[in-house]
Each structure stands twice: as structure tokens, then as C-alpha cells.
Design a protein around this motif. Structure first.
Motif, short mmCIF file in Angstrom:
data_model
loop_
_atom_site.label_atom_id
_atom_site.label_comp_id
_atom_site.label_asym_id
_atom_site.label_seq_id
_atom_site.Cartn_x
_atom_site.Cartn_y
_atom_site.Cartn_z
N TRP A 191 0.89 -18.46 -2.46
CA TRP A 191 0.46 -17.85 -3.19
C TRP A 191 -1.11 -17.93 -2.87
O TRP A 191 -1.78 -16.89 -3.03
CB TRP A 191 0.79 -18.25 -4.65
N LYS A 192 -1.68 -18.99 -2.69
CA LYS A 192 -3.15 -19.19 -2.51
C LYS A 192 -3.70 -18.32 -1.41
O LYS A 192 -4.60 -17.56 -1.33
CB LYS A 192 -3.42 -20.72 -2.22
N ARG A 193 -2.64 -18.34 -0.25
CA ARG A 193 -3.06 -17.47 0.82
C ARG A 193 -3.03 -15.91 0.60
O ARG A 193 -4.08 -15.32 1.20
CB ARG A 193 -2.11 -17.68 2.03
N ALA A 194 -1.98 -15.56 -0.32
CA ALA A 194 -2.19 -14.31 -0.66
C ALA A 194 -3.54 -13.83 -1.44
O ALA A 194 -4.00 -12.73 -1.24
CB ALA A 194 -0.79 -13.95 -1.51
N GLU A 195 -3.86 -14.81 -2.25
CA GLU A 195 -5.21 -14.51 -3.18
C GLU A 195 -6.51 -14.45 -2.07
O GLU A 195 -7.28 -13.54 -2.40
CB GLU A 195 -5.42 -15.83 -4.12
N TYR A 196 -6.42 -15.13 -0.90
CA TYR A 196 -7.61 -15.25 -0.16
C TYR A 196 -7.42 -13.97 0.70
O TYR A 196 -8.41 -13.17 0.92
CB TYR A 196 -7.50 -16.32 0.88
N LEU A 197 -6.34 -13.49 1.03
CA LEU A 197 -6.07 -12.18 1.79
C LEU A 197 -6.49 -10.99 0.89
O LEU A 197 -7.00 -10.04 1.43
CB LEU A 197 -4.59 -12.09 2.36
N TYR A 198 -5.83 -11.11 -0.14
CA TYR A 198 -6.21 -10.02 -1.25
C TYR A 198 -7.72 -9.76 -1.56
O TYR A 198 -8.43 -8.73 -1.51
CB TYR A 198 -5.74 -10.13 -2.63
N ALA A 199 -8.49 -10.76 -1.66
CA ALA A 199 -9.84 -10.85 -1.90
C ALA A 199 -10.77 -10.35 -0.57
O ALA A 199 -11.42 -9.43 -0.72
CB ALA A 199 -10.53 -12.01 -2.22
N ALA A 214 8.70 -8.19 6.55
CA ALA A 214 7.78 -8.27 5.85
C ALA A 214 7.52 -8.31 4.53
O ALA A 214 6.91 -8.84 3.49
CB ALA A 214 6.71 -6.97 6.06
N GLY A 215 9.00 -8.32 3.91
CA GLY A 215 9.18 -8.77 2.31
C GLY A 215 8.27 -7.78 1.55
O GLY A 215 8.03 -8.30 0.36
N GLN A 216 8.17 -6.33 1.55
CA GLN A 216 7.52 -5.51 0.67
C GLN A 216 8.40 -4.48 0.01
O GLN A 216 8.53 -4.57 -1.11
CB GLN A 216 6.29 -5.28 1.37
N GLN A 231 0.77 -1.23 -0.01
CA GLN A 231 0.01 -0.19 -0.06
C GLN A 231 0.70 1.28 0.06
O GLN A 231 1.75 1.46 0.67
CB GLN A 231 -0.92 -0.12 1.15
N ALA A 232 0.33 2.28 -0.82
CA ALA A 232 1.30 3.51 -1.06
C ALA A 232 1.43 4.11 0.32
O ALA A 232 2.39 4.96 0.63
CB ALA A 232 0.42 4.43 -1.86
N ARG A 233 0.41 4.10 1.36
CA ARG A 233 0.34 4.68 2.54
C ARG A 233 1.88 4.45 3.46
O ARG A 233 2.61 5.10 4.04
CB ARG A 233 -0.66 4.70 3.42
N TYR A 234 1.93 2.98 3.22
CA TYR A 234 3.35 2.45 3.91
C TYR A 234 4.39 2.78 3.37
O TYR A 234 5.58 3.22 4.03
CB TYR A 234 3.14 1.20 4.26
N LEU A 235 4.47 3.07 2.12
CA LEU A 235 5.74 3.32 1.10
C LEU A 235 6.12 4.89 1.65
O LEU A 235 7.17 5.13 2.00
CB LEU A 235 5.26 3.40 -0.16
N ARG A 236 4.91 5.59 1.72
CA ARG A 236 5.14 7.04 1.95
C ARG A 236 5.67 7.35 3.56
O ARG A 236 6.46 8.13 3.80
CB ARG A 236 3.66 7.85 2.12
N HIS A 279 -2.24 -8.82 8.95
CA HIS A 279 -3.12 -9.43 7.86
C HIS A 279 -2.89 -8.66 6.48
O HIS A 279 -3.22 -8.74 5.51
CB HIS A 279 -4.55 -9.09 8.37
N LEU A 280 -1.71 -7.74 6.71
CA LEU A 280 -1.21 -6.94 5.31
C LEU A 280 -0.23 -7.59 4.83
O LEU A 280 0.55 -7.09 3.79
CB LEU A 280 -1.17 -5.66 5.35
N VAL A 281 0.39 -8.86 5.43
CA VAL A 281 1.71 -9.42 5.10
C VAL A 281 1.60 -10.82 4.65
O VAL A 281 0.89 -11.61 5.31
CB VAL A 281 2.56 -9.04 6.20
#
Length: 231
Positions: A214-222, A173-175, A109-114, A203-205
Motif C-alpha cells: 500500500w505504501k509503495r502504491a502511494e509513492y508511485l501514485y504521487a 499485473a493484477g489490474q 488507466q483507461a488506455r490499457y483497458l481499451r 512502474h505502473l504496476v
């Protein structure tokens, strides 16, 4: 102050073949990182460092720049991220800040980059600011299997310590990894007091190294999109 985003994306992923180009919610995974970087308006340039022509074409088609191709010597299974960023900075014009953004960070998310850039601006004595999240359990109470397959304490000295009495621990967090360009080029140590934390909710990681990740990331994203939390 000038800033560049550098997105490392080699073509030879093993556990998830071609994962940087694999569709995630309808678009190649790397495109999500490119779009977030561009939409943040934090960067003078968004660069993709790759050894792969197809990744380069996708990156350019989605607004990133690929001013050089990464040499094969920096695209194997053993090359660390820092070496890739140093190579990129040596290929580019001078920037005050360089932010490494992983290509497989769909929850970025851009807010954390900022916030990461703001931290470095506020603390001129620090070299880096990068994303971390807290462990969901007290790492001092971790268990491992011994040679016979039985459980044993990783840190026996904390076996009887209440979890609420133990110090909170954090993981990468690997982002993204903000750094002053001179700190990258000097080889300053990332995991050290030279760095500041950008603390993300757990929950954003989701690191993405295996098909299960990958599957877990899809669930979190949705779930995050349905709840209106992706920004």
C-alpha cells in the motif's frame, strides 16, 4: 458488442483490513477503479460484486451498480476470481464481453483497458486479454534458501547463462482481465495460449496485499500524478 465491468470487492480482507474502503489519496480505494471504468466509456454497466453492505453503498454512491449481493460461499479466503465473475454473469443479462477489474488497482488507466478490448476484438480465436508486466530480472536466475538457510539456484541449469540470453518473463499485473462472456462461463483457462497480453510498464504496476504494498502504491501514485502520467 456489449461489455460489462465487474469489480469484485468482498468485505473480509485480512492483511489490510477493509482495504477496499480504505482511503487512498482521499477517496475509498474501490472508488478509483469505479471511476476509471466509468470514465473509459467502454462499458454498458459497471457492476460491483460484494458481500458487504457498506461497500455496496459506497459503490452505488459513486456510480456503480450493485444489482445483487454476493453469497457468503463466494466471499471466503479461498474463492477464486473466476468463480465470482461466473456468478455475476449468471445473475446479469447477457453481455458479449466481461472485464474483471480489481478494486485495489489505483494505477489503472483507461488506455490499457481499451487496448485489452481491442485485442479481443481483433483476435476472435482468443478468450481473454489481461494486464501483465515484465519481471525486472531474469526469473531463470532466481535464488532460494535451502533448509540450512543458504542460497541455491532455483533453476540450476541456468546458473551460468547470461541474463541477456534468457527469455523475457511476465507476471500477472493484477489490474484487469477482459474475457468473452462465454469463455468465463465455460471455464477457459486464463493462464494459457487462450489469452493475450496487455503489457504494462513496470512502474505502473503494484499489487496491493500488504501494508508495504500500500505504501509503495502511494509513492508511485504521487510520482505519476506529479509527472502527468496518470490518464
Amino acid at each position: 458488442m456489449s461489455s460489462v465491468a465487474i469489480i469484485p470487492a468482498r468485505g473480509g480482507s485480512k492483511r489490510i483490513p477493509r482495504k477496499n474502503l480504505k482511503p487512498f489519496d482521499g477517496v475509498p480505494m474501490i472508488v478509483r477503479s469505479i471511476r476509471t471504468a466509468l470514465d473509459s466509456n467502454l462499458f454498458d454497466e459497471v457492476i460491483v460484486s460484494t458481500d458487504d453492505e457498506e461497500i455496496a453503498d459506497v459503490a452505488r454512491a459513486n456510480g456503480a451498480q450493485v444489482p445483487f449481493m454476493r453469497p457468503a460461499s463466494l466471499a471466503d479466503d479461498f474463492t477464486g476470481t473466476s468463480a465470482v465473475i461466473v456468478h455475476a454473469l449468471n445473475e446479469l443479462q447477457a453481455f458479449d464481453y466481461a472485464c474483471c477489474i480489481y478494486a485495489t488497482a489505483p494505477l489503472l488507466q483507461a488506455r490499457y483497458l481499451r487496448h485489452g478490448r481491442e485485442l479481443l476484438e481483433q483476435h476472435p480465436d482468443k478468450s481473454f486479454a489481461f494486464s501483465v508486466s515484465s519481471f525486472g530480472f531474469a526469473v531463470q536466475r532466481a535464488l532460494v534458501l535451502d533448509a540450512q538457510g543458504a542460497l541455491t539456484s532455483l533453476y540450476p541449469e541456468f546458473r551460468n547463462t547470461r541474463s541477456q540470453d534468457l527469455a523475457e518473463a511476465f507476471q500477472d499485473a493484477g489490474q484487469f482481465y477482459w474475457g468473452r462472456s462465454e469463455a468465463w462461463l465455460r471455464g477457459d483457462v486464463m493462464f494459457s495460449p487462450a489469452s493475450l497480453p496487455v503489457i504494462l510498464p513496470r512502474h505502473l504496476v503494484q499489487d496491493i496485499d500488504t501494508p508495504q504494498d500500500w505504501k509503495r502504491a502511494e509513492y508511485l501514485y504521487a510520482a505519476l500524478r506529479a509527472g502527468g502520467e496518470l490518464q
